[in-house]
Design a protein around this motif. Structure first.
Motif, PDB file in Angstrom:
ATOM      1  N   UNK A  62       0.830  -1.204   0.000  1.00 58.10           N
ATOM      2  CA  UNK A  62       0.000   0.000   0.000  1.00 58.10           C
ATOM      3  C   UNK A  62       0.866   1.255   0.000  1.00 58.10           C
ATOM      4  N   UNK A  63       1.967   1.238   0.744  1.00 52.23           N
ATOM      5  CA  UNK A  63       2.867   2.394   0.762  1.00 52.23           C
ATOM      6  C   UNK A  63       3.511   2.608  -0.598  1.00 52.23           C
ATOM      7  N   UNK A  64       3.936   1.526  -1.253  1.00 56.02           N
ATOM      8  CA  UNK A  64       4.504   1.650  -2.599  1.00 56.02           C
ATOM      9  C   UNK A  64       3.484   2.236  -3.571  1.00 56.02           C
ATOM     10  N   UNK A  65       2.260   1.742  -3.493  1.00 56.97           N
ATOM     11  CA  UNK A  65       1.212   2.224  -4.396  1.00 56.97           C
ATOM     12  C   UNK A  65       0.912   3.699  -4.130  1.00 56.97           C
ATOM     13  N   UNK A  66       0.806   4.080  -2.866  1.00 52.41           N
ATOM     14  CA  UNK A  66       0.488   5.470  -2.539  1.00 52.41           C
ATOM     15  C   UNK A  66       1.629   6.403  -2.939  1.00 52.41           C
ATOM     16  N   UNK A  67       2.869   5.982  -2.697  1.00 56.73           N
ATOM     17  CA  UNK A  67       4.003   6.830  -3.056  1.00 56.73           C
ATOM     18  C   UNK A  67       4.053   7.081  -4.553  1.00 56.73           C
ATOM     19  N   UNK A  68       3.645   6.105  -5.348  1.00 60.80           N
ATOM     20  CA  UNK A  68       3.676   6.272  -6.798  1.00 60.80           C
ATOM     21  C   UNK A  68       2.459   7.029  -7.320  1.00 60.80           C
ATOM     22  N   UNK A  69       1.304   6.882  -6.677  1.00 59.74           N
ATOM     23  CA  UNK A  69       0.072   7.439  -7.222  1.00 59.74           C
ATOM     24  C   UNK A  69      -0.603   8.480  -6.345  1.00 59.74           C
ATOM     25  N   UNK A  70      -0.048   8.811  -5.207  1.00 60.88           N
ATOM     26  CA  UNK A  70      -0.711   9.710  -4.273  1.00 60.88           C
ATOM     27  C   UNK A  70      -0.822  11.149  -4.744  1.00 60.88           C
ATOM     28  N   UNK A  71       0.090  11.592  -5.566  1.00 66.44           N
ATOM     29  CA  UNK A  71       0.103  12.995  -5.971  1.00 66.44           C
ATOM     30  C   UNK A  71       0.156  13.097  -7.497  1.00 66.44           C
ATOM     31  N   UNK A  72      -0.839  12.499  -8.126  1.00 70.45           N
ATOM     32  CA  UNK A  72      -0.910  12.527  -9.592  1.00 70.45           C
ATOM     33  C   UNK A  72      -1.274  13.921 -10.089  1.00 70.45           C
ATOM     34  N   UNK A  73      -0.870  14.208 -11.317  1.00 70.54           N
ATOM     35  CA  UNK A  73      -1.233  15.479 -11.949  1.00 70.54           C
ATOM     36  C   UNK A  73      -2.660  15.400 -12.469  1.00 70.54           C
ATOM     37  N   UNK A  74      -3.196  16.564 -12.783  1.00 76.57           N
ATOM     38  CA  UNK A  74      -4.536  16.619 -13.353  1.00 76.57           C
ATOM     39  C   UNK A  74      -4.498  16.113 -14.794  1.00 76.57           C
ATOM     40  N   UNK A  75      -5.535  15.377 -15.181  1.00 79.59           N
ATOM     41  CA  UNK A  75      -5.615  14.841 -16.541  1.00 79.59           C
ATOM     42  C   UNK A  75      -5.779  15.985 -17.538  1.00 79.59           C
ATOM     43  N   UNK A 110      -0.418   4.710 -12.125  1.00 79.37           N
ATOM     44  CA  UNK A 110       0.616   3.862 -12.724  1.00 79.37           C
ATOM     45  C   UNK A 110       0.974   2.742 -11.759  1.00 79.37           C
ATOM     46  N   UNK A 111       1.545   1.701 -12.292  1.00 76.35           N
ATOM     47  CA  UNK A 111       1.879   0.526 -11.485  1.00 76.35           C
ATOM     48  C   UNK A 111       3.288   0.036 -11.811  1.00 76.35           C
ATOM     49  N   UNK A 112       4.225   0.957 -12.014  1.00 76.22           N
ATOM     50  CA  UNK A 112       5.587   0.536 -12.374  1.00 76.22           C
ATOM     51  C   UNK A 112       6.303  -0.150 -11.218  1.00 76.22           C
ATOM     52  N   UNK A 113       5.830   0.049 -10.001  1.00 78.37           N
ATOM     53  CA  UNK A 113       6.449  -0.618  -8.860  1.00 78.37           C
ATOM     54  C   UNK A 113       6.251  -2.129  -8.927  1.00 78.37           C
ATOM     55  N   UNK A 114       5.221  -2.585  -9.641  1.00 79.74           N
ATOM     56  CA  UNK A 114       4.951  -4.020  -9.742  1.00 79.74           C
ATOM     57  C   UNK A 114       6.079  -4.715 -10.497  1.00 79.74           C
ATOM     58  N   UNK A 115       6.583  -4.112 -11.578  1.00 83.15           N
ATOM     59  CA  UNK A 115       7.680  -4.707 -12.341  1.00 83.15           C
ATOM     60  C   UNK A 115       8.935  -4.816 -11.479  1.00 83.15           C
ATOM     61  N   UNK A 116       9.202  -3.782 -10.671  1.00 81.96           N
ATOM     62  CA  UNK A 116      10.358  -3.827  -9.781  1.00 81.96           C
ATOM     63  C   UNK A 116      10.193  -4.920  -8.728  1.00 81.96           C
ATOM     64  N   UNK A 117       8.989  -5.070  -8.189  1.00 75.56           N
ATOM     65  CA  UNK A 117       8.739  -6.133  -7.213  1.00 75.56           C
ATOM     66  C   UNK A 117       8.918  -7.508  -7.834  1.00 75.56           C
ATOM     67  N   UNK A 118       8.436  -7.675  -9.076  1.00 72.00           N
ATOM     68  CA  UNK A 118       8.590  -8.965  -9.752  1.00 72.00           C
ATOM     69  C   UNK A 118      10.064  -9.289  -9.989  1.00 72.00           C
ATOM     70  N   UNK A 119      10.865  -8.285 -10.319  1.00 78.38           N
ATOM     71  CA  UNK A 119      12.305  -8.505 -10.479  1.00 78.38           C
ATOM     72  C   UNK A 119      12.937  -8.930  -9.161  1.00 78.38           C
TER      73      UNK A 119
END
Length: 139
Positions: free
Chosen positions: A40-53, A84-93
């Motif tokens: 959850x922390x990884x997900x929030x750190x990556x997506x918590x402060x997204x820019x406006x579409x 985004x979910x780029x942390x998932x690729x790093x976790x899989x590695x």
């Protein structure tokens, strides 16, 4: 006027992400809960402060929301960019490296506490039934 320094919306958003990854209605072991909190922390750190579409023509994107509480009055809200979910690729590695034994020495040793119920002695079932019945004066 409220100062942004004293508002808790960011903290509430983080707690919502934690509740998504570790629902309160389910019970998890200590290690599973720790893994879910870290995820959850990884997900929030990556997506918590997204820019406006942004729309195709380059303008900021908004949506109109009607509220029953305001008797049909509308408000506008900003639409955020997709997560985004780029942390998932790093976790899989990292998992692949762990399975292949390349990073086993780098992992910290975690001390898992015993379950809370282990501190108490489990009573005999018949004695517990008798104690329950005598409490309500049943034959």
């Amino acid at each position: 006027m409220l100062s942004h320094l004293y508002q808790t919306s960011v903290l509430e958003a983080h707690h919502a992400v934690i509740n998504h990854f570790a629902p309160k209605l389910m019970s998890f072991s200590c290690m599973a809960m720790m893994c879910r909190l870290l995820l959850a922390a990884l997900h929030y750190n990556e997506n918590g402060f997204r820019d406006q579409a942004i729309t195709e023509d380059g303008r900021a994107q908004y949506t109109v929301v009607c509220s029953k509480a305001k008797q049909g009055l509308h408000t506008t809200r900003t639409v955020m960019a997709l997560g985004t979910f780029s942390y998932v690729a790093e976790l899989m590695d990292m998992v692949s490296a762990l399975v292949n034994g390349r990073i086993l020495d780098e992992l910290p040793i975690l001390k898992i506490p015993p379950p809370l119920c282990s501190a108490y002695e489990r009573p005999n079932k018949e004695d517990a039934i008798e104690q329950h019945k005598s409490r309500f004066n049943e034959p």
